[in-house]
Design an enzyme around this catalytic site. Structure first.
Site, mmCIF file in Angstrom:
data_model
loop_
_atom_site.group_PDB
_atom_site.id
_atom_site.type_symbol
_atom_site.label_atom_id
_atom_site.label_comp_id
_atom_site.label_asym_id
_atom_site.label_seq_id
_atom_site.Cartn_x
_atom_site.Cartn_y
_atom_site.Cartn_z
ATOM 1 N N HIS A 369 1.802 8.838 0.922
ATOM 2 C CA HIS A 369 0.961 7.633 1.018
ATOM 3 C C HIS A 369 0.355 7.207 -0.308
ATOM 4 O O HIS A 369 -0.466 6.298 -0.318
ATOM 5 C CB HIS A 369 -0.188 7.843 2.001
ATOM 6 C CG HIS A 369 0.234 8.090 3.411
ATOM 7 N ND1 HIS A 369 0.365 7.085 4.344
ATOM 8 C CD2 HIS A 369 0.561 9.231 4.044
ATOM 9 C CE1 HIS A 369 0.732 7.608 5.507
ATOM 10 N NE2 HIS A 369 0.868 8.912 5.354
ATOM 11 N N LYS A 550 -11.837 -2.986 2.935
ATOM 12 C CA LYS A 550 -11.011 -1.810 2.666
ATOM 13 C C LYS A 550 -11.877 -0.829 1.886
ATOM 14 O O LYS A 550 -12.974 -1.190 1.451
ATOM 15 C CB LYS A 550 -9.760 -2.170 1.855
ATOM 16 C CG LYS A 550 -10.057 -3.064 0.648
ATOM 17 C CD LYS A 550 -8.780 -3.531 -0.058
ATOM 18 C CE LYS A 550 -8.064 -4.661 0.622
ATOM 19 N NZ LYS A 550 -6.743 -4.313 1.137
ATOM 20 N N ARG A 551 -11.384 0.414 1.710
ATOM 21 C CA ARG A 551 -12.152 1.326 0.868
ATOM 22 C C ARG A 551 -12.396 0.692 -0.495
ATOM 23 O O ARG A 551 -11.573 -0.076 -1.005
ATOM 24 C CB ARG A 551 -11.408 2.661 0.704
ATOM 25 C CG ARG A 551 -11.596 3.579 1.889
ATOM 26 C CD ARG A 551 -13.045 3.917 2.160
ATOM 27 N NE ARG A 551 -13.559 4.864 1.219
ATOM 28 C CZ ARG A 551 -13.713 6.155 1.468
ATOM 29 N NH1 ARG A 551 -13.386 6.656 2.637
ATOM 30 N NH2 ARG A 551 -14.193 6.956 0.537
ATOM 31 N N LYS A 556 -7.969 -1.477 -5.978
ATOM 32 C CA LYS A 556 -7.950 -2.529 -4.959
ATOM 33 C C LYS A 556 -8.609 -3.822 -5.468
ATOM 34 O O LYS A 556 -8.488 -4.877 -4.871
ATOM 35 C CB LYS A 556 -8.631 -2.049 -3.686
ATOM 36 C CG LYS A 556 -7.892 -0.874 -3.014
ATOM 37 C CD LYS A 556 -8.634 -0.383 -1.780
ATOM 38 C CE LYS A 556 -8.054 0.877 -1.166
ATOM 39 N NZ LYS A 556 -6.864 0.636 -0.328
ATOM 40 N N THR A 661 -2.431 -1.821 5.402
ATOM 41 C CA THR A 661 -2.194 -2.120 6.814
ATOM 42 C C THR A 661 -3.168 -3.198 7.275
ATOM 43 O O THR A 661 -2.861 -3.958 8.199
ATOM 44 C CB THR A 661 -2.337 -0.869 7.704
ATOM 45 O OG1 THR A 661 -3.518 -0.167 7.310
ATOM 46 C CG2 THR A 661 -1.137 0.037 7.549
ATOM 47 N N LYS A 665 -2.876 -6.728 9.760
ATOM 48 C CA LYS A 665 -3.798 -7.124 10.833
ATOM 49 C C LYS A 665 -4.286 -8.560 10.618
ATOM 50 O O LYS A 665 -4.394 -9.345 11.571
ATOM 51 C CB LYS A 665 -4.991 -6.155 10.888
ATOM 52 C CG LYS A 665 -4.580 -4.729 11.248
ATOM 53 C CD LYS A 665 -5.655 -3.692 10.934
ATOM 54 C CE LYS A 665 -5.064 -2.284 10.971
ATOM 55 N NZ LYS A 665 -5.945 -1.258 10.373
HETATM 56 C C1 26Q Z 1 -7.196 14.667 -0.754
HETATM 57 C C2 26Q Z 1 -7.690 15.870 -1.249
HETATM 58 C C3 26Q Z 1 -9.006 16.226 -1.041
HETATM 59 C C4 26Q Z 1 -9.839 15.379 -0.329
HETATM 60 C C5 26Q Z 1 -9.359 14.199 0.162
HETATM 61 C C6 26Q Z 1 -8.036 13.843 -0.050
HETATM 62 C C7 26Q Z 1 -7.521 12.557 0.469
HETATM 63 C C8 26Q Z 1 -7.937 12.067 1.690
HETATM 64 C C9 26Q Z 1 -7.461 10.871 2.160
HETATM 65 C C10 26Q Z 1 -6.602 11.815 -0.262
HETATM 66 C C11 26Q Z 1 -6.126 10.605 0.219
HETATM 67 C C12 26Q Z 1 -6.559 10.125 1.456
HETATM 68 C C13 26Q Z 1 -6.131 8.852 2.018
HETATM 69 C C14 26Q Z 1 -5.167 8.101 1.539
HETATM 70 C C15 26Q Z 1 -4.823 6.807 2.159
HETATM 71 O O1 26Q Z 1 -5.490 6.349 3.073
HETATM 72 N N1 26Q Z 1 -3.762 6.159 1.688
HETATM 73 C C16 26Q Z 1 -3.383 4.869 2.249
HETATM 74 O O2 26Q Z 1 -2.432 5.086 3.278
HETATM 75 C C17 26Q Z 1 -2.152 3.885 3.987
HETATM 76 C C18 26Q Z 1 -1.256 4.223 5.141
HETATM 77 O O3 26Q Z 1 0.027 4.525 4.685
HETATM 78 C C19 26Q Z 1 -1.551 2.861 3.063
HETATM 79 O O4 26Q Z 1 -1.398 1.657 3.775
HETATM 80 C C20 26Q Z 1 -2.454 2.624 1.855
HETATM 81 O O5 26Q Z 1 -1.815 1.782 0.927
HETATM 82 C C21 26Q Z 1 -2.787 3.957 1.191
HETATM 83 O O6 26Q Z 1 -3.722 3.770 0.151
#
Ligand code: 26Q
Length: 816
Positions: A369, A550-551, A556, A661, A665
């Site tokens: 991702h 979004k975050r 972004k 995503t 929407k």
């Molecule tokens: C990793 C290590 C330690 C702590 C946290 C994390 C961590 C947690 C969550 C790293 C990444 C995430 C989340 C990533 C994420 O949400 N990516 C998004 O995924 C979506 C679904 O595929 C995409 O649409 C987005 O583009 C992408 O940013």
């Protein structure tokens, strides 16, 4: 642990609930209020009623749930197991009610009691067991798997505290703990009989014959909490199984407890419980925490043990596991699944290493991702060896095996490098398929992330473009539009979203555009009322609603959006009539959280709030421009905002947003997109047509090239009078009266670094925004484009994504 005991004379038909009428529904509701919740109707609170309603709805999910489980067993079907550290579910009650086809009857029954369905569903806490896109995707995929009759399990952690709550103090983000379990979770089926021990630390011994024996230093128990996930139409239900961490009996120090050392005696208990205490924010700088690795292993080990236990109750030959079990890893967070499955096969079931590795690879799939280097998980060998010594041995062996199988490889390519285990490479070699989440992103996964691995394992990388569930993101969130769609093309689009294309056959129908315009107006009115009630924010209905939710992350580029907003404000002040044309009134809406330690992102939040303060209180501009940032953006807020949007801001630096995503929407709900050629924007634009999409900005390759140019940001700022004026105003403290240098760092970064190319894309974004205004002035033209967007979004149903996973990765067929 409790064994099942035999039973006689149970007639399944006696157990099946008949279709409820409003009267019987009311009876069940009152029954649950009294006998499940334990409240007298005269004395019940909103939450009591909500709990009773949830139990009434949940009852209806149980029969299809049992039936699905039974059918999967009797047909001996292959099952999918979706492992994810995050499930961003939001609220479940209204969604389950709709999927069971009970919305009308529930509303009627509640009406009769003088209660409001909307008020009760609004009482449900928003389960935020995820950070953003990745977690919400997992939730959409669970719903689509159930709808399609794909036998499956979701496996995650039952965090006591989900993503932190956000509030603003003078514009600055404040984080406070989230507490979704403060009221009982009525969806939970607790399964004490499904509990597993997960080991940590300790050492590995040679048991003779090359046999390795792991002696963990500590064990934590994983206890299953199940939620039924009901598909649309109520024909199939799967299980979302969330693990809670509990101390094992031997962890509690009874001697110390008896000696009166209560706190010391429960230290171990607290450490065990910490594993499911709180969701980690996706905060790259915090990523290297020991607790995170332990959480990941806890989820993975409990799930893999559960999968093997279930398999072995009806099979004996583990070498046939890939015929019956698929496991999908949602990013690398559960990537220890490879080594864990190999460990169980070798150490506990007597397989040789190569057979175990072969079986594992056929079972596992890995979805990537992100390409952001700081988000790619790496664990130091020291930490891995200390926490999971046996797994480290297996990883080293896998690394050698990859060379044995594929030949020598360039320096720096393997699973281990630089003193670290690289979880992406580990996931890659233990999976038979590796997928990206949009066409562009999958190409970049091949080209930039795993170029060598791709050559060594040709055909392993593929694309499955993300999707979103139309049940939640149209039918639930936007009932007026959903009804218009049904009125226009008939029933059934909810499960065959491609049928939205039939809307185009009706573009000449008299009244269609008026009706469509009316749905947008209703959504805006609903949002206006919601903002007033929940946030005491006032905005006009008659305006272009321009939304970025979004975050909060630099790539972004919420900064690009707010800098442009400042430019707009300056222009309105300079030329109040816009040369006689007037200004298209805009409501600019922002939403999203920044990780607590991400200072640059928090500065941008504060700037947006500071700009809002000035702009909204400026009598010269307030009729033409508003900026709002309702705090604590979550799934429920998205459901309010998205239907009201005219313009969807998808403006990431090209090459950095894997898919997005939210973009899907918005377009599904009739917003036009202003966006870069990034992630799934590329495919959205292909689907809806270039004329119906506001494109701007550098492409992925141009971004790479531009970054090579020394002083690219200075050059861009020199080119743009508008941007210079904006940066000057920010630097002068226009938005931070009394603290001129509040944004000194931010402005300095714009001039001298600007990694995310805000300056380089500013003028192009500005020109695209001009086109937005121009087309919005022509209501008929705008509405036509917006409705064409709706009609052409069928491809982005998560049902289509799941079908692709089933065919191309899981080799699983629908049971329906
Ligand atoms: C990793 C290590 C330690 C702590 C946290 C994390 C961590 C947690 C969550 C790293 C990444 C995430 C989340 C990533 C994420 O949400 N990516 C998004 O995924 C979506 C679904 O595929 C995409 O649409 C987005 O583009 C992408 O940013």
């Amino acid at each position: 642990m409790s064994e099942r005991i035999p039973v006689r004379g149970v007639d399944r038909d006696d157990l099946t609930l008949p279709e409820p009428t409003a009267d019987t529904f009311r009876w069940w509701l009152l029954h649950h209020l009294q006998f499940t919740v334990g409240k007298d109707p005269d004395n019940a609170s909103k939450t009591d009623w909500r709990l009773a309603l949830t139990h009434t709805i949940r009852d209806r999910a149980v029969t299809p749930w049992f039936e699905s489980t039974r059918r999967t067993w009797t047909d001996d079907r292959k099952r999918v197991h979706y492992l994810s550290m995050e499930f961003l579910i939001g609220r479940l009650l209204e969604d389950a009610t709709i999927n069971l086809g009970l919305r009308d009857v529930a509303e009627e029954a509640l009406d009769q009691l003088g209660l409001s369905f909307a008020e009760l569903t609004d009482d449900e806490p928003d389960a935020a067991l995820g950070n953003g896109g990745l977690g919400r995707l997992a939730a959409c995929y669970m719903e689509s798997m159930a709808t399609l009759g794909c036998p499956g399990f979701g496996y995650g952690l039952r965090y006591e505290h989900g993503l932190f709550k956000q509030s603003f103090d003078h514009g600055r983000q404040i984080e406070t703990p989230e507490d979704w379990l403060a009221t009982p979770n009525p969806w939970d089926f607790v399964r004490p009989e499904s509990a597993y021990d997960v080991g940590f630390g300790g050492h590995v011994e040679d048991g003779g014959d090359g046999h390795r024996v792991w002696h963990p230093r500590a064990r934590v128990q994983a206890a299953a909490h199940d939620t039924p996930v009901i598909g649309y139409g109520g024909n199939w239900a799967n299980t979302l199984r969330l693990w809670a961490a509990l101390p094992t009996a031997d962890l509690f120090d009874l001697d110390r407890f008896n000696a009166g050392e209560f706190v010391a005696a429960s230290n171990h208990e607290a450490m065990a419980r910490a594993l499911s205490k709180v969701l980690y924010p996706n905060d790259s700088t915090e990523g290297g925490k020991e607790l995170r690795l332990s959480q990941e292993f806890f989820l993975t080990s409990a799930s893999v043990q559960d999968i093997l236990r279930r398999y072995l109750t009806s099979h004996s030959d583990l070498s046939r596991l890939p015929e019956f079990v698929a496991i999908q890893m949602n990013d690398t967070h559960p990537a220890i699944a490879g080594p864990e499955l190999i460990r169980l096969l070798v150490d506990e079931h007597g397989f040789d290493f190569d057979s175990a590795a072969d079986i594992t690879t056929q079972v596992l799939g890995y979805t990537n991702h992100t390409l952001l280097p700081e988000a790619l998980e790496r664990w130091s060998i020291g930490l891995m060896g200390k926490t999971l010594p046996r797994h480290l041995e297996i990883i080293e062996r896998l690394d050698h095996r990859e060379i044995e199988l594929c030949g020598p490889r360039p320096y720096g390519v393997g699973l281990i490098g630089d003193g670290h285990v690289k979880m992406g490479e580990l996931a890659f070699v233990t999976s038979h398929k590796v997928n990206g989440v949009s066409a562009l992103h999958s190409d970049l996964v091949k080209r930039d992330l795993f170029p060598v691995m791709d050559r060594r394992h040709p055909g392993r990388i593929l694309n499955v473009t993300n999707g979103v569930t139309p049940r939640r993101w149209m039918k639930l969130a936007n009932p007026p539009l959903a009804e218009l769609v049904t009125d226009t093309i008939g029933e059934g689009w909810e499960t065959h979203l491609d049928r939205l294309a039939e809307i185009e056959d009706h573009l000449d129908d008299p009244g269609l555009f008026d009706a469509f315009g009316e749905t947008k107006r209703l959504a805006k009115e609903r949002l206006v009322a919601w903002l007033k009630e929940h946030h005491d924010i006032e905005v006009p209905v008659d305006a272009l609603y321009d939304i970025q939710i979004k975050r909060q992350h630099e790539y972004k580029r919420q900064l690009l959006n707010i800098l442009w907003t400042i430019a707009r404000w300056q222009r309105i002040k300079r030329d109040p009539t816009n040369g006689g044309k007037g200004w298209v009134p805009r409501v600019k809406i922002f939403g999203g959280k920044a990780a607590a330690s991400y200072e640059a992102a928090k500065d941008i939040i504060r700037l947006i709030n500071d700009v809002a303060e000035i702009v909204n209180n400026d009598p010269d501009t307030r009729d033409h421009l508003r900026v709002i940032y309702p705090p604590n953006y979550d799934v429920s807020m998205a459901e309010e905002l998205i239907p009201a949007a005219d313009l969807s801001e998808q403006i990431s630096t090209a090459g950095m947003e894997a898919s997005g995503t939210g973009n899907m929407k918005f377009a599904l709900n009739g917003a036009l997109t202003i966006g870069t050629l990034d992630g799934a924007n590329v495919e959205i634009r292909e689907q809806v047509g270039a004329d119906n999409f506001f494109l701007f900005g550098l492409t992925t390759d141009e971004v790479a090239e531009r970054r090579q140019m020394p002083d690219h940001s200075r050059a861009a700022i020199d080119q743009s009078q508008a941007l210079r004026d904006v940066l000057q105003a920010v630097a002068e403290g226009t938005f931070s009266p009394g603290e001129m240098y509040r944004y000194g760092g931010l402005v300095d970064n714009m001039w001298n670094s600007d990694w995310f190319l805000v300056a380089s894309d500013f003028d192009s974004y500005d020109a695209a925004q001009d086109r937005v205004d121009e087309i919005y002035r022509d209501t008929a033209q705008w509405q036509r484009k917006a409705l064409i967007n709706v009609a052409r979004m069928g491809f982005f149903s998560s049902d289509r994504s799941i079908r692709e996973y089933m065919e191309k990765i899981w080799d699983v067929r629908s049971a329906l």
